[in-house]
Design a protein around this motif. Sequence first.
Motif, short mmCIF file in Angstrom:
data_model
loop_
_atom_site.label_atom_id
_atom_site.label_comp_id
_atom_site.label_asym_id
_atom_site.label_seq_id
_atom_site.Cartn_x
_atom_site.Cartn_y
_atom_site.Cartn_z
N ASP A 45 -5.52 7.18 -0.17
CA ASP A 45 -6.78 6.91 0.53
C ASP A 45 -6.49 6.55 1.98
O ASP A 45 -6.15 5.40 2.29
CB ASP A 45 -7.53 5.78 -0.17
CG ASP A 45 -8.87 5.47 0.48
OD1 ASP A 45 -9.23 6.11 1.51
OD2 ASP A 45 -9.58 4.59 -0.04
N PRO A 46 -6.60 7.53 2.89
CA PRO A 46 -6.31 7.26 4.31
C PRO A 46 -7.16 6.13 4.90
O PRO A 46 -6.69 5.37 5.75
CB PRO A 46 -6.61 8.59 5.00
CG PRO A 46 -6.51 9.62 3.93
CD PRO A 46 -6.94 8.94 2.67
N GLU A 47 -8.40 6.01 4.44
CA GLU A 47 -9.27 4.94 4.94
C GLU A 47 -8.73 3.56 4.58
O GLU A 47 -8.86 2.61 5.35
CB GLU A 47 -10.70 5.12 4.42
CG GLU A 47 -11.41 6.34 4.98
CD GLU A 47 -11.52 6.31 6.49
OE1 GLU A 47 -11.88 5.27 7.07
OE2 GLU A 47 -11.23 7.35 7.12
N VAL A 49 -5.62 2.78 4.36
CA VAL A 49 -4.50 2.52 5.28
C VAL A 49 -5.04 1.99 6.61
O VAL A 49 -4.47 1.06 7.18
CB VAL A 49 -3.64 3.78 5.48
CG1 VAL A 49 -2.55 3.53 6.51
CG2 VAL A 49 -3.04 4.24 4.16
N ILE A 50 -6.13 2.56 7.09
CA ILE A 50 -6.75 2.09 8.34
C ILE A 50 -7.18 0.63 8.20
O ILE A 50 -6.93 -0.19 9.08
CB ILE A 50 -7.93 3.00 8.73
CG1 ILE A 50 -7.42 4.39 9.11
CG2 ILE A 50 -8.73 2.38 9.88
CD1 ILE A 50 -8.50 5.44 9.26
N LYS A 53 -4.20 -1.69 8.17
CA LYS A 53 -3.65 -1.90 9.51
C LYS A 53 -4.39 -3.05 10.20
O LYS A 53 -3.77 -3.93 10.81
CB LYS A 53 -3.76 -0.62 10.33
CG LYS A 53 -3.17 -0.70 11.73
CD LYS A 53 -3.28 0.64 12.43
CE LYS A 53 -2.68 0.60 13.82
NZ LYS A 53 -2.75 1.91 14.48
N TYR A 71 2.02 2.17 10.40
CA TYR A 71 0.72 2.42 9.76
C TYR A 71 0.23 3.83 10.09
O TYR A 71 -0.36 4.49 9.24
CB TYR A 71 -0.32 1.39 10.21
CG TYR A 71 -0.19 0.05 9.53
CD1 TYR A 71 -0.69 -0.16 8.24
CD2 TYR A 71 0.41 -1.02 10.17
CE1 TYR A 71 -0.58 -1.38 7.62
CE2 TYR A 71 0.51 -2.26 9.55
CZ TYR A 71 0.01 -2.43 8.28
OH TYR A 71 0.11 -3.66 7.67
N ASP A 72 0.47 4.28 11.31
CA ASP A 72 0.08 5.63 11.70
C ASP A 72 0.86 6.67 10.90
O ASP A 72 0.30 7.66 10.42
CB ASP A 72 0.30 5.85 13.20
CG ASP A 72 -0.55 4.91 14.05
OD1 ASP A 72 -1.62 4.46 13.57
OD2 ASP A 72 -0.13 4.61 15.19
N HIS A 75 -0.47 6.58 7.36
CA HIS A 75 -1.78 7.24 7.31
C HIS A 75 -1.59 8.76 7.25
O HIS A 75 -2.19 9.44 6.42
CB HIS A 75 -2.62 6.85 8.53
CG HIS A 75 -3.95 7.51 8.57
ND1 HIS A 75 -4.15 8.74 9.17
CD2 HIS A 75 -5.15 7.14 8.06
CE1 HIS A 75 -5.41 9.09 9.04
NE2 HIS A 75 -6.04 8.14 8.37
N ASP A 76 -0.75 9.29 8.14
CA ASP A 76 -0.50 10.74 8.17
C ASP A 76 0.11 11.22 6.86
O ASP A 76 -0.28 12.26 6.33
CB ASP A 76 0.40 11.11 9.34
CG ASP A 76 -0.26 10.90 10.69
OD1 ASP A 76 -1.50 10.72 10.74
OD2 ASP A 76 0.47 10.89 11.71
N GLU A 79 -2.55 11.05 4.08
CA GLU A 79 -3.52 12.12 4.30
C GLU A 79 -2.94 13.47 3.87
O GLU A 79 -3.61 14.28 3.22
CB GLU A 79 -3.89 12.15 5.78
CG GLU A 79 -5.15 12.89 6.10
CD GLU A 79 -5.56 12.65 7.54
OE1 GLU A 79 -6.73 12.27 7.73
OE2 GLU A 79 -4.74 12.84 8.46
#
Length: 95
Positions: A45-47, A49-50, A53, A71-72, A75-76, A79
């Motif tokens: 779930d990329p959201e 991870v945001i 962060k 974190y970036d 996220h990648d 995703e």
Amino acid sequence: MRKDILTNEMFPKREMVRIVKDKEGNISIDPTGKKSGRGAYVGLDPEAVIKAKKKKTLEKTFSVSIPENFYDQLHDFVEHQQARKELFGDLGKKH
């Protein structure tokens, strides 16, 4: 089944990404799930991870300072794994 440290939900291990802290205190993504060290699992779930962060969830989990760019990267990676799962189905199956 493993618990997602970001959402506290349970998912099959194959549908998660392992993050590991080695004995030197370095944090890394463990795509193989076999690196030595303390591991924790994150769902696809990329959201989440945001949000993690912003809340510094991984810092709290591993008790270390984590660079913003990790974190970036996470996220990648999440995703990408989510897109693979949607395209190819079960990530653990061998074709």
